[in-house]
Write a protein that holds these residues in place. Structure first.
Motif, PDB file in Angstrom:
ATOM      1  N   CYS A  65      -3.992   8.478  -9.358  1.00  0.00           N
ATOM      2  CA  CYS A  65      -4.976   8.048  -8.355  1.00  0.00           C
ATOM      3  C   CYS A  65      -5.846   9.219  -7.910  1.00  0.00           C
ATOM      4  O   CYS A  65      -7.049   9.057  -7.703  1.00  0.00           O
ATOM      5  CB  CYS A  65      -4.272   7.392  -7.171  1.00  0.00           C
ATOM      6  SG  CYS A  65      -3.597   5.766  -7.587  1.00  0.00           S
ATOM      7  N   ASP A  69      -9.952   9.399  -8.351  1.00  0.00           N
ATOM      8  CA  ASP A  69     -10.879   9.755  -7.280  1.00  0.00           C
ATOM      9  C   ASP A  69     -11.717  10.982  -7.654  1.00  0.00           C
ATOM     10  O   ASP A  69     -12.899  11.052  -7.342  1.00  0.00           O
ATOM     11  CB  ASP A  69     -10.118   9.989  -5.974  1.00  0.00           C
ATOM     12  CG  ASP A  69      -9.494   8.700  -5.439  1.00  0.00           C
ATOM     13  OD1 ASP A  69      -9.955   7.592  -5.819  1.00  0.00           O
ATOM     14  OD2 ASP A  69      -8.535   8.793  -4.656  1.00  0.00           O
ATOM     15  N   VAL A  72     -14.474   9.718 -10.012  1.00  0.00           N
ATOM     16  CA  VAL A  72     -15.521   9.014  -9.267  1.00  0.00           C
ATOM     17  C   VAL A  72     -16.398  10.029  -8.532  1.00  0.00           C
ATOM     18  O   VAL A  72     -17.626   9.943  -8.557  1.00  0.00           O
ATOM     19  CB  VAL A  72     -14.904   7.980  -8.295  1.00  0.00           C
ATOM     20  CG1 VAL A  72     -15.952   7.431  -7.338  1.00  0.00           C
ATOM     21  CG2 VAL A  72     -14.247   6.844  -9.062  1.00  0.00           C
ATOM     22  N   SER A  73     -15.766  11.008  -7.899  1.00  0.00           N
ATOM     23  CA  SER A  73     -16.516  12.058  -7.191  1.00  0.00           C
ATOM     24  C   SER A  73     -17.407  12.860  -8.141  1.00  0.00           C
ATOM     25  O   SER A  73     -18.455  13.353  -7.744  1.00  0.00           O
ATOM     26  CB  SER A  73     -15.559  13.019  -6.488  1.00  0.00           C
ATOM     27  OG  SER A  73     -14.871  12.353  -5.471  1.00  0.00           O
ATOM     28  N   LYS A  78     -17.304   4.033 -13.808  1.00  0.00           N
ATOM     29  CA  LYS A  78     -16.103   3.209 -13.735  1.00  0.00           C
ATOM     30  C   LYS A  78     -14.927   4.047 -14.208  1.00  0.00           C
ATOM     31  O   LYS A  78     -15.095   4.918 -15.065  1.00  0.00           O
ATOM     32  CB  LYS A  78     -16.211   1.963 -14.617  1.00  0.00           C
ATOM     33  CG  LYS A  78     -17.262   0.974 -14.181  1.00  0.00           C
ATOM     34  CD  LYS A  78     -17.286  -0.230 -15.098  1.00  0.00           C
ATOM     35  CE  LYS A  78     -18.378  -1.193 -14.647  1.00  0.00           C
ATOM     36  NZ  LYS A  78     -18.455  -2.358 -15.516  1.00  0.00           N
ATOM     37  N   ASN A  98      -6.182   1.334  -3.359  1.00  0.00           N
ATOM     38  CA  ASN A  98      -7.135   2.160  -2.611  1.00  0.00           C
ATOM     39  C   ASN A  98      -7.897   3.152  -3.479  1.00  0.00           C
ATOM     40  O   ASN A  98      -8.831   3.787  -3.004  1.00  0.00           O
ATOM     41  CB  ASN A  98      -6.409   2.903  -1.484  1.00  0.00           C
ATOM     42  CG  ASN A  98      -5.913   1.942  -0.415  1.00  0.00           C
ATOM     43  OD1 ASN A  98      -6.597   1.001  -0.045  1.00  0.00           O
ATOM     44  ND2 ASN A  98      -4.700   2.161   0.049  1.00  0.00           N
ATOM     45  N   GLY A 100     -10.186   4.412  -6.939  1.00  0.00           N
ATOM     46  CA  GLY A 100     -11.428   3.934  -7.538  1.00  0.00           C
ATOM     47  C   GLY A 100     -11.302   3.327  -8.918  1.00  0.00           C
ATOM     48  O   GLY A 100     -12.211   3.464  -9.723  1.00  0.00           O
ATOM     49  N   GLU A 102     -11.218   0.424 -11.830  1.00  0.00           N
ATOM     50  CA  GLU A 102     -11.614  -0.930 -12.193  1.00  0.00           C
ATOM     51  C   GLU A 102     -10.360  -1.700 -12.580  1.00  0.00           C
ATOM     52  O   GLU A 102     -10.195  -2.851 -12.216  1.00  0.00           O
ATOM     53  CB  GLU A 102     -12.582  -0.912 -13.382  1.00  0.00           C
ATOM     54  CG  GLU A 102     -13.938  -0.346 -13.075  1.00  0.00           C
ATOM     55  CD  GLU A 102     -14.745  -1.243 -12.162  1.00  0.00           C
ATOM     56  OE1 GLU A 102     -14.775  -2.471 -12.388  1.00  0.00           O
ATOM     57  OE2 GLU A 102     -15.348  -0.708 -11.217  1.00  0.00           O
ATOM     58  N   LYS A 121      -5.676  -5.158  -9.747  1.00  0.00           N
ATOM     59  CA  LYS A 121      -6.169  -4.181 -10.719  1.00  0.00           C
ATOM     60  C   LYS A 121      -5.207  -3.985 -11.892  1.00  0.00           C
ATOM     61  O   LYS A 121      -5.600  -3.462 -12.925  1.00  0.00           O
ATOM     62  CB  LYS A 121      -6.403  -2.829 -10.038  1.00  0.00           C
ATOM     63  CG  LYS A 121      -7.518  -2.853  -9.008  1.00  0.00           C
ATOM     64  CD  LYS A 121      -7.693  -1.492  -8.377  1.00  0.00           C
ATOM     65  CE  LYS A 121      -8.775  -1.521  -7.307  1.00  0.00           C
ATOM     66  NZ  LYS A 121      -8.986  -0.186  -6.742  1.00  0.00           N
TER      67      LYS A 121
END
Length: 153
Positions: A65, A69, A72-73, A78, A98, A100, A102, A121
């Motif tokens: 996770c 993140d 994404v940052s 995706k 929680n 990011g 898909e 998910k």
């Protein structure tokens, strides 16, 4: 000179990316002690791209996770995770919900029905046929490596 774990990982990722004819980036994690990531470094550019995290297993999903993140940052459009064994214990479901992602794709080596009820998910791939074929081939003294390029459906 002995190769570093990062150089070995980069060689493995390069080999996979070459076979798939795609570009790649990787996340190198450093640990000071077991089950605790000290630092995570993104090597490569993911801006405007779909990122796929590949790992052998995920237990509490803190690392995967955090990696999602980070992607994404860094500009990934995706993020997907593909995990061989989704143990998904403790706070894993909450963390996945929680993060990011898909989707988080796991195999059915561990039952996931209950976890899927709490996390839309999660997607599961049935690998029973390939495991059965690997067992059959081992029992009969046949090549298991054949399965790397000829997956039974």
């Amino acid at each position: 000179m002995r190769p570093t774990s990062l150089s070995l990982l980069k060689c493995r990722v390069t080999s996979i990316a070459d076979r798939l004819n795609v570009e790649f980036a990787l996340i190198h994690k450093e640990r000071k002690k077991a089950n605790e990531v000290d630092r995570m470094v993104l090597v490569g550019d993911v801006t405007g791209r779909v990122a796929i995290l590949v790992d052998d297993m995920a237990d509490t999903c803190g690392t995967v996770c955090h990696a999602a993140d980070k992607l994404v940052s860094a500009g990934a459009t995706k993020v997907y995770a593909i995990l061989t064994h989704g143990i998904l214990s403790g706070p894993a479901i909450s963390r996945i919900n929680n993060a990011g992602f898909e989707a988080v794709v796991v195999t059915n080596t561990i039952p996931q029905e209950e976890k899927m009820k709490h996390c839309p998910k999660i997607q599961v791939i049935d690998i029973s046929m390939i495991l059965a074929e690997a067992i059959r081939r081992t029992h009969n003294g046949e090549s298991v490596s054949y399965l790397f390029s000829h997956v039974p459906l």
